[in-house]
Design an enzyme around this catalytic site. Structure first.
Site, PDB file in Angstrom:
ATOM      1  N   CYS A  68     -15.200  -3.571 -17.531  1.00  0.00           N
ATOM      2  CA  CYS A  68     -14.347  -3.454 -18.725  1.00  0.00           C
ATOM      3  C   CYS A  68     -14.898  -4.186 -19.940  1.00  0.00           C
ATOM      4  O   CYS A  68     -14.632  -3.792 -21.067  1.00  0.00           O
ATOM      5  CB  CYS A  68     -12.919  -3.890 -18.415  1.00  0.00           C
ATOM      6  SG  CYS A  68     -12.724  -5.651 -18.079  1.00  0.00           S
ATOM      7  N   SER A 106      -4.706 -16.021 -18.042  1.00  0.00           N
ATOM      8  CA  SER A 106      -4.674 -16.382 -19.465  1.00  0.00           C
ATOM      9  C   SER A 106      -3.264 -16.467 -20.034  1.00  0.00           C
ATOM     10  O   SER A 106      -2.954 -17.380 -20.802  1.00  0.00           O
ATOM     11  CB  SER A 106      -5.510 -15.370 -20.255  1.00  0.00           C
ATOM     12  OG  SER A 106      -5.012 -14.053 -20.065  1.00  0.00           O
ATOM     13  N   CYS A 150     -17.046  -6.601 -13.189  1.00  0.00           N
ATOM     14  CA  CYS A 150     -16.195  -5.510 -13.667  1.00  0.00           C
ATOM     15  C   CYS A 150     -16.938  -4.837 -14.813  1.00  0.00           C
ATOM     16  O   CYS A 150     -17.874  -5.419 -15.380  1.00  0.00           O
ATOM     17  CB  CYS A 150     -14.847  -6.047 -14.159  1.00  0.00           C
ATOM     18  SG  CYS A 150     -13.621  -4.726 -14.436  1.00  0.00           S
ATOM     19  N   LYS A 170      -3.772 -12.469  -7.944  1.00  0.00           N
ATOM     20  CA  LYS A 170      -3.791 -12.615  -9.401  1.00  0.00           C
ATOM     21  C   LYS A 170      -2.736 -11.742 -10.034  1.00  0.00           C
ATOM     22  O   LYS A 170      -2.661 -10.572  -9.667  1.00  0.00           O
ATOM     23  CB  LYS A 170      -5.183 -12.198  -9.874  1.00  0.00           C
ATOM     24  CG  LYS A 170      -5.370 -12.227 -11.357  1.00  0.00           C
ATOM     25  CD  LYS A 170      -6.751 -11.757 -11.663  1.00  0.00           C
ATOM     26  CE  LYS A 170      -6.859 -11.629 -13.167  1.00  0.00           C
ATOM     27  NZ  LYS A 170      -8.017 -10.911 -13.552  1.00  0.00           N
ATOM     28  N   LYS A 201      -4.731  -7.654  -7.102  1.00  0.00           N
ATOM     29  CA  LYS A 201      -4.675  -7.843  -8.554  1.00  0.00           C
ATOM     30  C   LYS A 201      -3.620  -6.902  -9.105  1.00  0.00           C
ATOM     31  O   LYS A 201      -3.730  -5.678  -8.968  1.00  0.00           O
ATOM     32  CB  LYS A 201      -6.043  -7.542  -9.152  1.00  0.00           C
ATOM     33  CG  LYS A 201      -6.076  -7.699 -10.656  1.00  0.00           C
ATOM     34  CD  LYS A 201      -7.487  -7.576 -11.188  1.00  0.00           C
ATOM     35  CE  LYS A 201      -7.498  -7.674 -12.699  1.00  0.00           C
ATOM     36  NZ  LYS A 201      -8.843  -7.498 -13.249  1.00  0.00           N
ATOM     37  N   TYR A 204      -7.673 -22.248 -16.281  1.00  0.00           N
ATOM     38  CA  TYR A 204      -8.232 -22.732 -17.552  1.00  0.00           C
ATOM     39  C   TYR A 204      -7.826 -24.182 -17.806  1.00  0.00           C
ATOM     40  O   TYR A 204      -8.384 -24.844 -18.662  1.00  0.00           O
ATOM     41  CB  TYR A 204      -7.745 -21.855 -18.709  1.00  0.00           C
ATOM     42  CG  TYR A 204      -8.085 -20.383 -18.520  1.00  0.00           C
ATOM     43  CD1 TYR A 204      -9.344 -19.900 -18.867  1.00  0.00           C
ATOM     44  CD2 TYR A 204      -7.167 -19.488 -17.977  1.00  0.00           C
ATOM     45  CE1 TYR A 204      -9.674 -18.565 -18.677  1.00  0.00           C
ATOM     46  CE2 TYR A 204      -7.476 -18.150 -17.787  1.00  0.00           C
ATOM     47  CZ  TYR A 204      -8.730 -17.693 -18.139  1.00  0.00           C
ATOM     48  OH  TYR A 204      -9.054 -16.375 -17.937  1.00  0.00           O
ATOM     49  N   CYS A 215     -12.291  -0.194 -16.714  1.00  0.00           N
ATOM     50  CA  CYS A 215     -12.977  -0.880 -15.614  1.00  0.00           C
ATOM     51  C   CYS A 215     -13.936   0.032 -14.860  1.00  0.00           C
ATOM     52  O   CYS A 215     -14.656  -0.417 -13.972  1.00  0.00           O
ATOM     53  CB  CYS A 215     -11.951  -1.441 -14.632  1.00  0.00           C
ATOM     54  SG  CYS A 215     -10.715  -2.472 -15.418  1.00  0.00           S
TER      55      CYS A 215
HETATM   56  C1  PBG Z   1     -11.217  -7.740 -15.582  1.00  0.00           C
HETATM   57  C2  PBG Z   1     -10.451  -9.011 -15.580  1.00  0.00           C
HETATM   58  C3  PBG Z   1      -9.291  -9.299 -16.275  1.00  0.00           C
HETATM   59  C4  PBG Z   1      -8.974 -10.630 -15.975  1.00  0.00           C
HETATM   60  C5  PBG Z   1      -9.949 -11.098 -15.114  1.00  0.00           C
HETATM   61  N1  PBG Z   1     -10.844 -10.074 -14.859  1.00  0.00           N
HETATM   62  C6  PBG Z   1      -8.521  -8.505 -17.238  1.00  0.00           C
HETATM   63  C7  PBG Z   1      -7.909  -7.232 -16.837  1.00  0.00           C
HETATM   64  O1  PBG Z   1      -7.854  -6.848 -15.671  1.00  0.00           O
HETATM   65  O2  PBG Z   1      -7.472  -6.553 -17.765  1.00  0.00           O
HETATM   66  C8  PBG Z   1      -7.803 -11.396 -16.502  1.00  0.00           C
HETATM   67  C9  PBG Z   1      -7.944 -12.883 -16.447  1.00  0.00           C
HETATM   68  C10 PBG Z   1      -6.936 -13.627 -17.241  1.00  0.00           C
HETATM   69  O3  PBG Z   1      -5.974 -13.049 -17.794  1.00  0.00           O
HETATM   70  O4  PBG Z   1      -7.085 -14.848 -17.343  1.00  0.00           O
HETATM   71  N2  PBG Z   1     -12.595  -7.965 -15.768  1.00  0.00           N
END
Ligand code: PBG
Length: 335
Positions: A129, A281, A127, A255, A202, A320, A137
């Protein structure tokens, strides 16, 4: 004979018969959970011997490539199947060029991990970002994220990870057409054995909050709803998954995980490709915070949540909690 009376009670199905003894419960357990099903995410920063704890994710730290490799040695010894690497570059730029820097923290970590723990499956998040100055992104043109302008950069990033030795690249950007673009780029460079784990489904989720702190990828303006999915949609998830498979994805990801287990099940019932779900997370932070207050039994809650992801149909659980869960499963003798 009619229904009712003492005789009928004797014939009733009694679920408790198979629940009383531990060995019996083991015989009839429908879903297995083992470290081999788990992928542990790792945040990688440049430098040497650097460990920066992430305050909103107790137990998680950003690691320099050498420490990440050491951690991978421990994860492999626990029987964990793989790691998912996120890079946090030393400097961000408008062109996101850090995303394909062959000496960036991710390629560096891949090489060290492959030397230290060759059996571990190394997956990389693809990605922009973490690499763009504005935390988006993709590249912005006329005030919008320009899908097709972003695709070549994603393909370059995926190729850089592959050249460093990644087993799977995992595009998480949610640009349309990126799986095909990445597949073409890898094949053209002779990497037809490297797979794509597509973040096919996602959602635009508030559960990513702590990650954005960890990765320094909070968007400077706006949000990600122009490309990530609306949490209200389920049929659309099926279309996203189908599109990614048609473009060449080897595995699909859903996700976040817990609030979206119906989506995992929907994909499981429709597609034969392996499915991963990402216990993100915010899901991790919520359990950790409650456990720290003594409000939840962390061990039991985590193992219950992880087995529910498997029960919903996920082959792979990205979490995690992986190192803790692996230790707990080993203690219980089921790992
Ligand atoms: C983007 C990405 C994100 C996460 C994984 N890949 C963040 C987003 O889309 O803002 C989130 C993973 C998590 O919250 O554990 N590179």
């Amino acid at each position: 004979m009619g229904v009712g009376g003492d005789n009928a009670i004797k014939r009733f199905w009694r679920g408790r018969r198979l629940r009383e003894a531990p060995a019996m419960r083991g015989l009839v357990r429908e879903t297995s959970l083992s470290p081999a099903h788990m992928i542990c995410p790792l945040f990688v920063v440049p430098g040497v011997n650097r460990r920066e704890p992430v305050s909103s994710m107790p137990g998680v730290a950003r690691l320099s490539p050498d420490l990440a490799a050491g951690e991978c040695g421990r994860l492999a010894a626990l029987g964990i199947g793989g790691v998912l690497l996120f890079g946090i570059p030393g400097a961000k730029s408008a062109d996101a060029s850090g995303a394909w820097d062959a000496n960036g923290p991710v390629p560096e970590a891949i090489r060290l991990i492959k030397a230290r723990a060759p059996g571990l499956v190394v997956v990389t998040d693809v990605c922009l970002c973490e690499y763009t100055e504005n935390g988006h992104c993709g590249f912005i043109r006329n005030g919008r994220i320009d899908n097709d302008l972003t695709l070549p950069a994603l393909a370059r990033a995926a190729l850089a990870h592959t050249e460093a030795g990644a087993d799977l690249v995992a595009p998480s950007d949610m640009m349309d057409g990126r799986v095909l673009r990445i597949r073409e780029a890898l094949d053209a460079a002779g990497f037809n054995t490297t797979g794509i784990l597509a973040y096919a489904v996602k959602y635009a989720s508030a559960f990513y909050g702590p990650f954005r702190e960890a990765a320094g990828s909070v968007p400077a303006h706006g949000d990600r709803r122009s490309h990530q999915m609306d949490p209200a949609n389920a049929r659309e998830a099926v279309r996203e998954a189908r599109a990614d498979l048609e473009e060449g994805a080897d595995m699909l990801m859903v996700k976040p995980a817990l609030a979206y287990l119906d989506i995992v099940r929907a994909l499981r019932d429709r597609f034969d490709a392996p499915i991963a779900c990402y216990n993100v997370s915010g899901e991790y932070a919520a359990v950790k915070a409650a456990a720290a207050n003594g409000w939840l039994d962390e061990r039991r809650v985590v193992l219950e949540a992880l087995v529910s992801m498997r029960r919903a149909g996920a082959d792979i659980v990205i979490t995690y909690h992986a190192p803790d869960a692996a230790r707990w499963l080993r203690e219980e003798g089921s790992a």
